[in-house]
Write a protein that holds these residues in place. Structure first.
Motif, mmCIF file in Angstrom:
data_model
loop_
_atom_site.group_PDB
_atom_site.id
_atom_site.type_symbol
_atom_site.label_atom_id
_atom_site.label_comp_id
_atom_site.label_asym_id
_atom_site.label_seq_id
_atom_site.Cartn_x
_atom_site.Cartn_y
_atom_site.Cartn_z
ATOM 1 N N GLU A 1 1.436 6.317 -7.705
ATOM 2 C CA GLU A 1 0.907 6.694 -7.623
ATOM 3 C C GLU A 1 1.014 8.513 -7.865
ATOM 4 O O GLU A 1 0.637 9.186 -8.965
ATOM 5 C CB GLU A 1 -0.856 7.250 -7.285
ATOM 6 N N ALA A 2 2.205 8.769 -7.021
ATOM 7 C CA ALA A 2 1.679 10.417 -6.519
ATOM 8 C C ALA A 2 3.083 10.944 -7.366
ATOM 9 O O ALA A 2 3.537 11.479 -8.440
ATOM 10 C CB ALA A 2 2.571 10.635 -5.388
ATOM 11 N N LEU A 3 4.012 9.462 -7.755
ATOM 12 C CA LEU A 3 5.108 10.159 -8.303
ATOM 13 C C LEU A 3 4.789 9.482 -10.176
ATOM 14 O O LEU A 3 5.702 9.614 -10.806
ATOM 15 C CB LEU A 3 6.381 9.387 -8.358
ATOM 16 N N GLY A 4 3.522 9.288 -10.498
ATOM 17 C CA GLY A 4 3.135 8.657 -12.043
ATOM 18 C C GLY A 4 4.253 7.280 -12.807
ATOM 19 O O GLY A 4 4.868 6.890 -13.757
ATOM 20 N N LEU A 5 4.813 6.240 -11.493
ATOM 21 C CA LEU A 5 5.736 5.209 -12.215
ATOM 22 C C LEU A 5 4.763 3.808 -12.180
ATOM 23 O O LEU A 5 2.981 4.537 -11.473
ATOM 24 C CB LEU A 5 6.245 5.023 -10.213
ATOM 25 N N GLY A 6 5.166 3.054 -12.601
ATOM 26 C CA GLY A 6 4.769 2.076 -13.331
ATOM 27 C C GLY A 6 4.141 2.202 -14.713
ATOM 28 O O GLY A 6 4.144 3.270 -15.185
ATOM 29 N N SER A 7 3.396 0.507 -14.821
ATOM 30 C CA SER A 7 2.739 0.531 -15.889
ATOM 31 C C SER A 7 1.641 -0.015 -16.004
ATOM 32 O O SER A 7 0.481 -0.551 -14.727
ATOM 33 C CB SER A 7 3.502 -0.134 -16.953
ATOM 34 N N PHE A 8 -0.135 0.300 -17.259
ATOM 35 C CA PHE A 8 -0.573 0.080 -17.058
ATOM 36 C C PHE A 8 -1.442 -1.317 -18.019
ATOM 37 O O PHE A 8 -1.319 -1.187 -19.161
ATOM 38 C CB PHE A 8 -1.297 1.074 -17.148
ATOM 39 N N VAL A 9 -2.223 -1.753 -17.596
ATOM 40 C CA VAL A 9 -2.661 -2.863 -18.572
ATOM 41 C C VAL A 9 -4.069 -2.995 -17.762
ATOM 42 O O VAL A 9 -5.269 -2.885 -16.992
ATOM 43 C CB VAL A 9 -2.368 -4.745 -18.546
ATOM 44 N N PRO A 10 -4.773 -3.830 -19.010
ATOM 45 C CA PRO A 10 -5.959 -3.822 -18.613
ATOM 46 C C PRO A 10 -6.379 -5.340 -18.650
ATOM 47 O O PRO A 10 -5.286 -6.232 -18.606
ATOM 48 C CB PRO A 10 -6.887 -4.067 -20.317
ATOM 49 N N LEU A 11 -7.369 -5.746 -18.041
ATOM 50 C CA LEU A 11 -7.455 -6.744 -17.489
ATOM 51 C C LEU A 11 -8.857 -7.337 -17.381
ATOM 52 O O LEU A 11 -10.338 -6.323 -18.003
ATOM 53 C CB LEU A 11 -8.179 -6.478 -15.514
ATOM 54 N N GLU B 1 1.104 -1.175 -0.235
ATOM 55 C CA GLU B 1 0.120 -0.582 0.119
ATOM 56 C C GLU B 1 0.780 1.396 0.125
ATOM 57 O O GLU B 1 0.686 2.121 -0.608
ATOM 58 C CB GLU B 1 -0.758 -0.105 1.067
ATOM 59 N N ALA B 2 2.233 0.964 0.655
ATOM 60 C CA ALA B 2 2.551 2.971 0.569
ATOM 61 C C ALA B 2 3.332 2.264 -0.585
ATOM 62 O O ALA B 2 3.786 4.128 -1.339
ATOM 63 C CB ALA B 2 3.981 2.575 1.945
ATOM 64 N N ALA B 3 3.680 1.583 -0.981
ATOM 65 C CA ALA B 3 4.721 1.438 -2.239
ATOM 66 C C ALA B 3 3.715 2.539 -3.143
ATOM 67 O O ALA B 3 3.985 3.156 -3.914
ATOM 68 C CB ALA B 3 5.020 0.048 -3.041
ATOM 69 N N LEU B 4 2.686 1.094 -3.183
ATOM 70 C CA LEU B 4 1.226 2.088 -4.395
ATOM 71 C C LEU B 4 1.334 3.297 -4.724
ATOM 72 O O LEU B 4 0.663 4.352 -4.946
ATOM 73 C CB LEU B 4 -0.259 1.112 -4.183
ATOM 74 N N SER B 5 1.080 3.627 -2.753
ATOM 75 C CA SER B 5 0.193 5.548 -3.109
ATOM 76 C C SER B 5 1.781 6.163 -3.490
ATOM 77 O O SER B 5 1.189 7.333 -3.729
ATOM 78 C CB SER B 5 0.483 5.811 -1.559
ATOM 79 N N ARG B 6 2.815 5.738 -2.854
ATOM 80 C CA ARG B 6 4.358 6.715 -3.344
ATOM 81 C C ARG B 6 4.715 6.668 -5.224
ATOM 82 O O ARG B 6 4.513 7.602 -5.673
ATOM 83 C CB ARG B 6 5.255 6.368 -2.578
#
Length: 335
Positions: free
Chosen positions: A325-335, A318-323
């Motif tokens: 999201e704030a920093l715009g990190l990660g990639s997105f895939v459709p589910l 949860e901490a990693a996801l919150s940060r």
């Protein structure tokens, strides 16, 4: 619908050492006050290792998710991490999948952060020599996190075979100036130790992060007042810590129920008649919640025994996801 996927690199950019320790404060606090729902983890043995299923719900903070992690010791000889996995986070209101995170890096960080929190609450604040048993991913993670949380004068690494400690000491020695708290300070000396006795001489902080099934040091070599974070053994028949040390230490654990199912470091001394089950003094979360005192008290040593808990995984995720999201990190895939 899309989900966010966070890689090791995303997580390392998003989560600071203090973020990680603070998330463990949440996890252990909820675990001990009844706010967390954490079943004892499921074990599945296969030909080459163990796969664990670890779900958790943090009622206070609303985190919901599960980790699937594999522990395959033979991976090391093939140049792959022995511990691998993934964490999935769900929406606590709808059950919708929110994110998929690299479980290998998060396991390394949250385990070290649990030890970092225990060190903060139990160890002598002046202790500045760290002995680490084990030169794998957890040995490295513990060195990096503990060095970020307190000034360390010297770090000694011991492993079987010895070349693992030598390689890790050389790798970390090249970046010693970065192994200091955020406020800065003098970089630690980092070296391999030839023997457990050499590693422990004057060491007020100890980490055992090995795959050993038997104690990794002699009681005679442990520095008076030392604090131990024991995280390597997680099965009833394995242990890293001598029973004599268990009998002389203030023993703090991550979760009572899981410890008596899985922690040979405590189960075996009880079976041998060295200690009774009352040797367990408190859960770490009870100290977080001020229901148990900090520090060593009248004991010779402090011992934090952890077998790992899904509350930690969900909290750090949860901490990693919150940060992220704030920093715009990660990639997105459709589910």
């Amino acid at each position: 619908m899309k989900i966010r996927i966070l890689s090791r690199g995303d997580i390392e950019r998003a989560v600071t050492a203090q973020d990680a320790v603070d998330s463990m404060r949440v996890a252990f606090g909820e675990l001990s006050d009844g706010g967390a729902v954490v079943p004892v983890r499921g074990h599945l043995e296969s030909r080459h290792g163990i796969t664990l299923l670890m779900p958790a719900f943090l009622g206070g903070s609303g985190g919901l998710g599960a980790k699937i992690v594999s522990v395959f010791p033979g991976n090391a000889s093939a140049g792959q991490p022995p511990i691998q996995g993934a964490i999935i986070l769900l929406d606590a209101e709808t059950g919708r999948v929110r994110a998929l995170l690299d479980g290998t890096s998060l396991t390394e960080i949250r385990t070290a952060a649990g030890s970092g929190l225990a060190t903060e609450l139990l160890a002598d604040p002046a202790a500045n020599v760290l002995a680490v048993f084990g030169a794998g991913a957890q040995g490295r993670a513990h060195i990096e996190l503990l060095a970020a949380c307190r000034p360390l004068r010297e770090i000694r690494i011991v492993s079987v075979p010895p070349d693992g400690a030598e390689k890790l000491a050389a790798a970390l020695g090249g970046r010693a100036p970065s192994l200091v708290p955020p406020e800065g300070g003098r970089p630690p000396r980092i070296r391999a130790a030839a023997t457990p006795a050499e590693a422990l001489d004057g060491a007020g902080l100890v980490v055992t992060a090995t795959t050993s099934e038997t104690p990794v040091f002699s009681p005679a070599h442990l520095e008076p007042g030392a604090h131990i974070n024991a995280i390597g053994a997680f099965q009833p028949h394995t242990r890293e810590i001598p029973g004599e040390i268990v009998a002389r230490a203030r023993v703090i654990v991550d979760q009572r129920e899981a410890i008596w199912e899985e922690a040979g470091d405590l189960i075996l001394p009880v079976e041998e008649g060295i200690v009774g089950r009352d040797v367990l003094d408190a859960e770490l979360g009870e100290i977080v919640n001020s229901r148990a005192p900090r520090g060593r008290g009248d004991y010779e040593f402090t011992l934090f025994k952890s077998v790992g808990n899904a509350a930690q995984d969900v909290a750090i995720a949860e901490a990693a996801l919150s940060r992220a999201e704030a920093l715009g990190l990660g990639s997105f895939v459709p589910l």
